[in-house]
Design an enzyme around this catalytic site. Structure first.
Site: not given
Ligand code: PAF
Length: 291
Positions: A47-48, A50, A76, A191, A201
């Site tokens: 998204h914006e 990123h 995670q 943002v 997301s």
């Molecule tokens: O922030 C995220 O999107 C995730 O935690 C990362 C840093 C890509 C690790 O999977």
């Protein structure tokens, strides 16, 4: 500077590598040729926020190649979290990377990152079990493990992480320092939507009715910041009042800490952090505060 063009890299064009070994060979050759590498790690569904990270990477001082990874990291996610339903719009993600002039994207599969028998992980210090870590046990071990692997594969000179996941940013910086990763970890401001909702997301999970309720997190942070001159308790009380006025929000924590996330901050720079559940969607946000 004239550089020998390594296989798997075409200057000015996007090349996607699914194989981490191939990507590592390319970035190693680029480094040997004197190119500096800027890196953005993502789980896709770009998204914006990123886009902002990628733009910072593209503008990094002296950096000439931008690498983005797209990998939904199972390590995670706790059992019962949203690993299966996490959005994976790969074509749209690659389109954004193309638009922003990214030259290398890594899109590994789970078996590439965690082959059978791979069970060595990075253990965060005590901060990894606080705040988000208290609600999501094991989350930060999963994050740090994949980020450490990605740092080794990409070999960046600088990596950009969003301040929206502030605790993640602090822990990644700390890992890089504690374990001697030779790179700079840089935070990029959050943002937001016009109503203040931090881009994420996971906002894709919110219904139309939930959207204005979700923005209460940012309103709470702003209410806290507006009384910062009156001290820590006033900040927490003002933020809590806004959260309490939104009954759909189930608050996990509202805390004021120092910029390194140590508790009991009384004056100077601080960070106000909030996490709440809205139905099945978990939301987090934070802001800087001057006490
Ligand atoms: O922030 C995220 O999107 C995730 O935690 C990362 C840093 C890509 C690790 O999977």
């Amino acid at each position: 500077m004239t550089t020998k063009k390594p296989r798997g890299f075409t200057p000015g064009q996007l090349t996607v590598h699914a194989d981490p070994g191939e990507l590592r060979a390319v970035t190693r050759t680029l480094r040997v040729a004197g190119r500096r590498i800027a890196f953005v790690a993502t789980m896709g569904a770009l998204h914006e926020g990123h886009r902002e990270l990628i733009r910072h990477a593209r503008l990094a001082k002296g950096a000439s190649v931008t690498v983005v990874s797209i990998f939904v990291n199972p390590l995670q996610f706790a059992p019962g979290e949203d690993l299966q339903r996490y959005p994976r719009p790969l074509e749209a993600d690659l389109e954004m990377c193309r638009e922003e002039g990214v030259e290398l994207v890594l899109t590994p599969g789970v078996e590439d990152m965690y082959p059978e028998g791979a069970d060595t992980t990075v253990v965060p210090g005590p901060l990894g079990s606080e705040l988000e870590g208290a609600v999501r046990p094991g989350h930060f071990a999963g994050v740090l493990t994949v980020v450490a692997k990605l740092f080794h594969l990409v070999g960046p000179d600088v990596a950009y992480f969003g301040e929206k996941d502030y605790q993640q940013l602090v822990l990644v910086k700390k890992m890089a320092r504690d374990l001697d990763f030779p790179l700079d970890v840089v935070g990029v401001p959050t943002v937001r939507e016009p109503d203040g909702l931090a881009l994420s997301s996971r906002n894709a999970y919110l219904s139309e009715a939930d959207r204005p309720r979700a923005a209460a997190l940012q309103r709470a942070l702003r209410a806290g910041a507006s009384v910062s001159a009156r001290g820590p308790q006033a900040v927490l009380d003002a933020a809590r009042e806004v959260l309490d006025a939104e009954p759909a929000l189930d608050v996990d924590y509202l805390e004021l800490r120092d910029p390194d996330l140590r508790p009991d901050v009384q004056q100077g720079k601080a960070r106000l952090l909030v996490a709440a559940r809205l139905g099945t969607t978990r939301l987090i946000d934070n802001t800087t505060i001057q006490l």
